[in-house]
Design a protein around this motif. Structure first.
Motif, short mmCIF file in Angstrom:
data_model
loop_
_atom_site.label_atom_id
_atom_site.label_comp_id
_atom_site.label_asym_id
_atom_site.label_seq_id
_atom_site.Cartn_x
_atom_site.Cartn_y
_atom_site.Cartn_z
N UNK A 1 0.89 -0.87 0.11
CA UNK A 1 -0.09 -0.31 0.17
C UNK A 1 1.10 1.14 -0.22
N UNK A 2 0.23 2.14 -0.44
CA UNK A 2 1.48 3.28 -0.88
C UNK A 2 0.22 4.64 -0.11
N UNK A 3 1.93 5.15 1.00
CA UNK A 3 0.87 5.99 1.56
C UNK A 3 1.70 7.80 1.77
N UNK A 4 1.33 8.26 1.99
CA UNK A 4 2.12 10.13 2.07
C UNK A 4 1.22 10.89 3.58
N UNK A 5 2.10 11.30 3.51
CA UNK A 5 1.84 11.85 4.94
C UNK A 5 1.28 13.22 4.32
N UNK A 6 0.50 14.33 5.24
CA UNK A 6 0.41 15.76 5.56
C UNK A 6 -0.80 15.98 4.31
N UNK A 7 -0.15 16.76 3.13
CA UNK A 7 -1.02 17.40 2.31
C UNK A 7 -0.15 17.52 1.31
N UNK A 8 -1.17 17.05 0.04
CA UNK A 8 0.38 17.34 -1.24
C UNK A 8 -0.31 17.88 -2.46
N UNK A 9 0.64 19.32 -2.57
CA UNK A 9 0.35 20.89 -3.31
C UNK A 9 0.15 22.06 -2.82
N UNK B 1 -1.24 14.00 8.96
CA UNK B 1 -2.17 12.88 8.61
C UNK B 1 -1.49 12.32 7.82
N UNK B 2 -1.77 10.64 7.95
CA UNK B 2 -1.39 9.92 6.80
C UNK B 2 -1.93 9.24 5.90
N UNK B 3 -2.09 9.06 4.60
CA UNK B 3 -3.76 8.19 3.60
C UNK B 3 -2.50 8.03 2.98
N UNK B 4 -3.60 6.62 2.61
CA UNK B 4 -3.27 5.94 1.97
C UNK B 4 -3.15 5.92 0.32
N UNK B 5 -2.80 6.13 -0.43
CA UNK B 5 -2.92 6.96 -2.12
C UNK B 5 -2.32 5.98 -3.21
N UNK B 6 -2.79 4.55 -2.67
CA UNK B 6 -2.15 3.94 -3.30
C UNK B 6 -2.09 2.49 -3.63
N UNK B 7 -1.51 1.67 -4.86
CA UNK B 7 -0.88 0.50 -4.69
C UNK B 7 -0.23 0.15 -5.37
N UNK B 8 0.91 -0.23 -4.98
CA UNK B 8 2.27 -1.42 -6.26
C UNK B 8 2.19 -2.01 -6.77
N UNK B 9 1.86 -1.71 -7.77
CA UNK B 9 1.28 -3.34 -9.24
C UNK B 9 2.66 -3.38 -9.64
N UNK B 10 2.76 -5.64 -10.60
CA UNK B 10 3.41 -5.71 -11.36
C UNK B 10 3.38 -4.71 -12.20
N UNK B 11 4.83 -4.44 -13.51
CA UNK B 11 5.17 -3.85 -14.75
C UNK B 11 5.73 -2.30 -13.89
N UNK B 12 6.36 -2.17 -15.31
CA UNK B 12 6.81 -0.74 -14.29
C UNK B 12 5.76 0.87 -14.98
#
Ligand code: ADP
Ligand code: MG
Length: 318
Positions: A154-162, A285-296
């Protein structure tokens, strides 16, 4: 009165005591001396800020000191390291007492706050250029690297983006009603020092967002030989960034804007619960923003539509 190089160092850049037992000798000799730290490894980083390239001429010295230290502590945090010491190389066009006092006051405010010792540096004259090196400690073999993201993480990010990207737009003339918080995020980012240590036992890979989420996450994916999918609706956007997007339709800004200095990290689903319970006690705050997948490839799912996205973040010589 013209100050000499030596009186500048003594007046503005010499601390009376050190916080860390590893620091056996600090400012004032040919070198600093650091003791070994048992069961730990040193993690070292350096960043330079050049007037006219990284900051606008006449930027307040408080902002420069803040950002210079923050960007380096952010790098240490992204490795899961605790900050210990810094060195500071200053190239100054003139020996301006007021500028030096303000720069030094903010620097020492932050070295106290983040518990780090200034142990040495260099002072020269020339076009305004600020370089800071930071040294931190991490348990042996445990540094959080870019190359260990795994498919399914799972991909996480702290705080706010942008927010910082929007702050830059405001500095460049964009008219925003409530601009104080985004300007602060641009000039004086908060390095996620506490979070770096908290995620260390749980995260697989980590990076800090300096050049934009797509670009920086792209480094993790490339080094880990994986792809990822991000979910637009899960990105943490402040009300200011939301209203900027509403007004301009520039929804890519938070994906490519730099200078946020948030941590982006990947965690295996088995560790999700333990990680989230540790993070829930944090003020950030930490948010889950995506997932790691196979491929590139890097994809973004927005309003149910999945499309591949490409980074257009900042690059020197780009
Ligand atoms: P040297 O000539 O041996 O390189 P310097 O005269 O450059 O020594 O520096 C003297 C001492 O002051 C050294 O301990 C150095 O690390 C420290 N120093 C110089 N400039 C700075 C600075 N801007 N901040 C912190 N320490 C500094
Ligand atoms: Mg020197």
């Amino acid at each position: 009165m013209e100050l000499s190089e030596f009186s500048i160092i003594e007046r503005f850049f010499t601390s009376k005591s050190h916080k860390h037992s590893q620091v056996q000798l600090g400012v004032g000799d040919d070198c600093a001396v650091l003791g070994m730290a048992e069961d730990c490894e040193w993690v070292v980083t350096v960043d330079t800020m050049v007037e006219g390239v990284h900051f606008f001429p006449n930027t307040q010295p408080e902002f420069l000191a803040h950002k210079l230290l923050a960007v380096n502590l952010s790098d240490l945090s992204s490795m899961g390291a605790r900050p210990v010491a810094i060195t500071l190389a200053l190239t100054l066009p003139a020996f301006d007492e007021d500028w030096l006092q303000r720069f030094s006051d903010r620097l020492f405010q932050l070295t106290d706050r983040f518990e780090v010792d200034l142990i040495g540096g260099d002072t020269t004259s020339g076009p305004l250029t600020l370089t800071l090196q930071a040294l931190g400690l991490v348990p042996k073999g445990r540094a959080l690297c870019r190359h260990q993201a795994k498919v399914g993480d799972l991909i996480y990010l702290t705080g706010f983006l942008g927010d910082a990207g929007l702050g830059l737009k405001v500095v460049q003339g964009y008219d925003l009603e409530d601009s104080q918080s985004v300007l602060k995020r641009f000039h004086c980012p908060d390095p996620r020092v506490a979070i770096g240590s908290i995620i260390l036992p749980y995260a697989n890979a980590c990076i800090d967002i300096s050049d934009g989420l797509l670009s920086d996450l792209g480094h993790v994916l490339k080094k880990s030989r994986v792809g990822a999918n991000l979910y637009w609706e899960q990105l943490p956007l402040s009300s200011q960034v939301r209203s900027y997007i509403y007004e301009t339709n520039d929804w890519k800004m938070p994906l490519n804007g730099g200078d946020d200095y948030e941590l982006c990290f990947t965690v295996s689903p088995e560790n999700q619960q333990r990680l989230e319970s540790c993070l829930s006690e944090q003020p950030v705050m930490c948010s889950q923003i995506g997932v790691v997948e196979a491929g590139d490839a890097l994809f973004l799912t927005k309003s149910g539509v999945r499309e591949s996205v490409v980074a257009t973040g900042f690059q020197h010589f780009g």
